[in-house]
Design a protein around this motif. Structure first.
Motif, PDB file in Angstrom:
ATOM      1  N   LEU A  11       0.874  -1.178   0.000  1.00  0.00           N
ATOM      2  CA  LEU A  11       0.000   0.000   0.000  1.00  0.00           C
ATOM      3  C   LEU A  11       0.905   1.220   0.000  1.00  0.00           C
ATOM      4  O   LEU A  11       1.672   1.438   0.938  1.00  0.00           O
ATOM      5  N   LYS A  19      -3.292   5.071   3.825  1.00  0.00           N
ATOM      6  CA  LYS A  19      -2.642   3.757   3.773  1.00  0.00           C
ATOM      7  C   LYS A  19      -2.775   2.999   5.094  1.00  0.00           C
ATOM      8  O   LYS A  19      -3.088   1.805   5.113  1.00  0.00           O
ATOM      9  N   THR A  20      -2.523   3.715   6.191  1.00  0.00           N
ATOM     10  CA  THR A  20      -2.547   3.077   7.510  1.00  0.00           C
ATOM     11  C   THR A  20      -3.956   2.626   7.877  1.00  0.00           C
ATOM     12  O   THR A  20      -4.153   1.507   8.370  1.00  0.00           O
ATOM     13  N   GLY A  23      -4.699  -0.356   5.644  1.00  0.00           N
ATOM     14  CA  GLY A  23      -3.805  -1.479   5.945  1.00  0.00           C
ATOM     15  C   GLY A  23      -4.174  -2.191   7.234  1.00  0.00           C
ATOM     16  O   GLY A  23      -4.223  -3.424   7.275  1.00  0.00           O
ATOM     17  N   LYS A  24      -4.454  -1.421   8.275  1.00  0.00           N
ATOM     18  CA  LYS A  24      -4.790  -2.025   9.566  1.00  0.00           C
ATOM     19  C   LYS A  24      -6.112  -2.767   9.507  1.00  0.00           C
ATOM     20  O   LYS A  24      -6.261  -3.867  10.039  1.00  0.00           O
ATOM     21  N   TYR A  34       0.290  -6.702   9.137  1.00  0.00           N
ATOM     22  CA  TYR A  34       0.461  -5.315   8.712  1.00  0.00           C
ATOM     23  C   TYR A  34       1.817  -4.786   9.168  1.00  0.00           C
ATOM     24  O   TYR A  34       2.149  -4.877  10.349  1.00  0.00           O
ATOM     25  N   ASN A  36       4.053  -1.282   9.068  1.00  0.00           N
ATOM     26  CA  ASN A  36       4.218   0.128   8.763  1.00  0.00           C
ATOM     27  C   ASN A  36       5.722   0.435   8.773  1.00  0.00           C
ATOM     28  O   ASN A  36       6.381   0.303   9.802  1.00  0.00           O
ATOM     29  N   ILE A  78       1.237  -7.133   4.534  1.00  0.00           N
ATOM     30  CA  ILE A  78       0.783  -5.861   3.971  1.00  0.00           C
ATOM     31  C   ILE A  78       1.804  -4.805   4.373  1.00  0.00           C
ATOM     32  O   ILE A  78       2.004  -4.569   5.571  1.00  0.00           O
ATOM     33  N   ASP A  80       3.088  -0.854   4.300  1.00  0.00           N
ATOM     34  CA  ASP A  80       2.572   0.514   4.186  1.00  0.00           C
ATOM     35  C   ASP A  80       3.742   1.495   4.189  1.00  0.00           C
ATOM     36  O   ASP A  80       4.452   1.586   5.183  1.00  0.00           O
TER      37      ASP A  80
END
Ligand code: DAT
Length: 174
Positions: A11, A19-20, A23-24, A34, A36, A78, A80
């Motif tokens: 993402l 994005k966050t 994503g979460k 996830y 970050n 995922i 981010d």
């Protein structure tokens, strides 16, 4: 028993595009992990120098890649981040570039406390679709998709779209 293969999803997009948030929520709904990149770098102090213009530490991209490699090989991650050209291309099965209208993004970044040059540069980054072009250069064009991210309904439809894609991917690859 063989472990089910799951895809890695990137993402990306300008800071503030969502994005966050996506994503979460996606991780919660799918069981994918996830990651970050900003938080990962903070935790591991994966920095290399300091950016005086933006008053922030500079990401040590090589150490970030080393740190994540094993996890990415396993799949089901995922990622981010507001950049995408330093990750190994082979990591990702699909890349989503989130997009937000200028006025909308401006107010999101302003309420995040961005001002002056930092605020202007980030809104310009979105106007010039910098991250989308970066993604199209770094990955095969047919795995790069733009997602509108302006309103709550977009979050819901993006989530459904990604989950549908993921279910199909899992069927095709297991
Ligand atoms: P990013 O991780 O890309 O920096 P974020 O997930 O922190 O962005 O979201 C920035 C702000 O925008 C935050 O206040 C939540 C809001 N937001 C995210 N997705 C949205 C959507 N689809 N509709 C409305 N607001 C959204």
């Amino acid at each position: 028993m063989k472990i089910m293969k799951r895809p890695n999803i990137l993402l990306t997009g300008t800071p503030g595009v969502g994005k966050t948030t996506l994503g979460k929520e996606l991780a919660q709904r799918t069981g994918l992990v996830y990651v970050n990149i900003g938080d990962l770098a903070q935790e591991g102090q994966l920095f290399d120098g300091f950016d005086d213009d933006y008053q922030c530490p500079v990401l040590d991209e090589d150490r970030v890649v080393d740190e994540l490699e094993d996890k990415m090989v396993d799949g089901g991650v995922i990622v981010d981040y507001h950049g995408c050209d330093f990750f190994p291309e082979r990591w990702f099965h699909i890349v989503f570039v989130l997009r937000t209208d200028n006025t909308n993004l401006y107010s999101r970044l302003e309420s995040r406390g961005y001002t002056g040059k930092k605020l202007q540069d980030n809104v310009q980054c979105e106007i010039f679709q910098t991250i989308y072009e970066e993604a199209m250069e770094a990955y095969k064009e047919d795995i790069v998709h733009q997602l509108p991210s302006n309103k709550p309904e977009d979050l819901e439809s993006n989530m459904e779209r990604i989950i549908e894609w993921m279910d199909q991917w899992i069927k095709n690859n297991n």
